[in-house]
Scaffold this active site. Structure first.
Site, PDB file in Angstrom:
ATOM      1  N   CYS A   1     -29.510  34.547 -46.981  1.00 14.13           N
ATOM      2  CA  CYS A   1     -30.159  33.267 -46.037  1.00 14.13           C
ATOM      3  C   CYS A   1     -29.004  33.115 -45.234  1.00 14.13           C
ATOM      4  CB  CYS A   1     -30.990  32.364 -46.632  1.00 14.13           C
ATOM      5  SG  CYS A   1     -31.352  30.844 -45.931  1.00 14.13           S
TER       6      CYS A   1
ATOM      7  N   CYS B   1     -31.962  34.865 -38.813  1.00 12.03           N
ATOM      8  CA  CYS B   1     -32.822  34.232 -39.820  1.00 12.03           C
ATOM      9  C   CYS B   1     -33.346  35.499 -40.452  1.00 12.03           C
ATOM     10  CB  CYS B   1     -33.793  33.413 -39.250  1.00 12.03           C
ATOM     11  SG  CYS B   1     -35.002  32.879 -40.453  1.00 12.03           S
TER      12      CYS B   1
END
Ligand code: DGL
Length: 262
Positions: free
Chosen positions: A183, A73
């Protein structure tokens, strides 16, 4: 020792794009994946909240005896990896937007980056952009709303396409020739992005680099799994199992998705 799993976590299903690269490069490794979907999106939270959630995920993976933790992440990496490395005695691999390779390859000297607010406002992202993109114009856009749509499995809906166009069009107006996906949820939008982007604009993400870095660390620490033939992969989510299942099926022989109240 070497059979201990690689632990991977994300705010939800996005980090499975990283898990796919890891299991492709390291097919013998056992993996445990944690999807904290209930708390997605991390990108709208404060640094302290992101650290708190990253700590909770790390501790769970350590309880499951993981030998290395992959923070799959960008938002958690850019906000919390320093804290995690200072707190736990286990190797961590993080993911950051691929600004450096995009800056090196860009001919128009203009690079677009789509990432969460949490990533784009982090000190780590700013220092990477400053150190590796000299002379490059970086056109940033927060992908607000995209993580929620991907978490619902809406990879190609009208809403997703129109939201993406809203983010991408101003970048195209500025003349980008590289689009950095900052992302881990966004690689699932590549088919739609390919339809939206003109031919000359290339998409770049950091998934393969993270898998290579994981391998390098396992080698360096002499903890590669050379015992089992095919790795086992177990996934935990605190939201709907079916959604996570859709993102990981058809990839390996042994994949199990369980609900975990965390
Ligand atoms: N996959 C996360 C990332 O790479 C999404 C963050 C979020 O939950 O907003 O940044």
């Amino acid at each position: 020792m070497n059979e201990r799993p690689i632990g991977i976590f994300d705010s939800g299903v996005g980090g499975t794009s990283i898990w796919k690269e890891i299991q492709y490069l390291l097919p013998k490794e056992n993996c445990i994946y944690l999807a904290d979907s209930i708390n997605a999106p991390y990108g709208e939270k404060t640094t302290d909240e992101i650290i708190e959630l990253s700590v909770k995920n790390t501790e769970l993976l350590l309880k499951k005896n993981c030998k290395i933790i992959v923070v799959a992440c960008n938002t958690a990496t850019t906000n919390a990896i320093g804290y995690l490395r200072n707190t736990y005695d286990v190797p961590f691999v993080g993911i950051e937007p691929a600004i450096k390779p995009a800056a090196l390859k860009s001919k128009s000297k203009t690079v677009g980056i789509l990432a969460t607010k949490g990533t784009l406002t982090s000190a780590l992202f700013h220092s990477t952009a400053q150190n590796h993109a000299e002379g490059i114009e970086i056109v940033e856009r927060e992908g607000k709303g995209l993580v929620e749509l991907i978490e619902k499995g809406e990879l190609d809906s009208e809403t997703t396409v129109s939201l993406l166009k809203q983010f991408i069009d101003p970048m195209l107006d500025r003349g980008i020739d590289y689009l950095v996906l900052g992302c881990t949820h966004y690689p699932y939008l590549v088919p739609v992005l390919k339809r939206i982007l003109p031919e000359g604009v290339k998409i770049i993400d950091s998934g393969q680099a993270v898998a290579r870095q994981t391998k390098t660390i396992l080698e360096k620490e002499s903890i590669l799994n050379n015992v089992s033939l095919n790795g086992k992969h177990q996934f935990f989510t605190n939201a709907e199992q079916e959604i996570l299942q859709r993102f990981v099926e058809n990839v390996t022989e042994y994949v199990r998705v369980d609900y975990l109240d965390f």
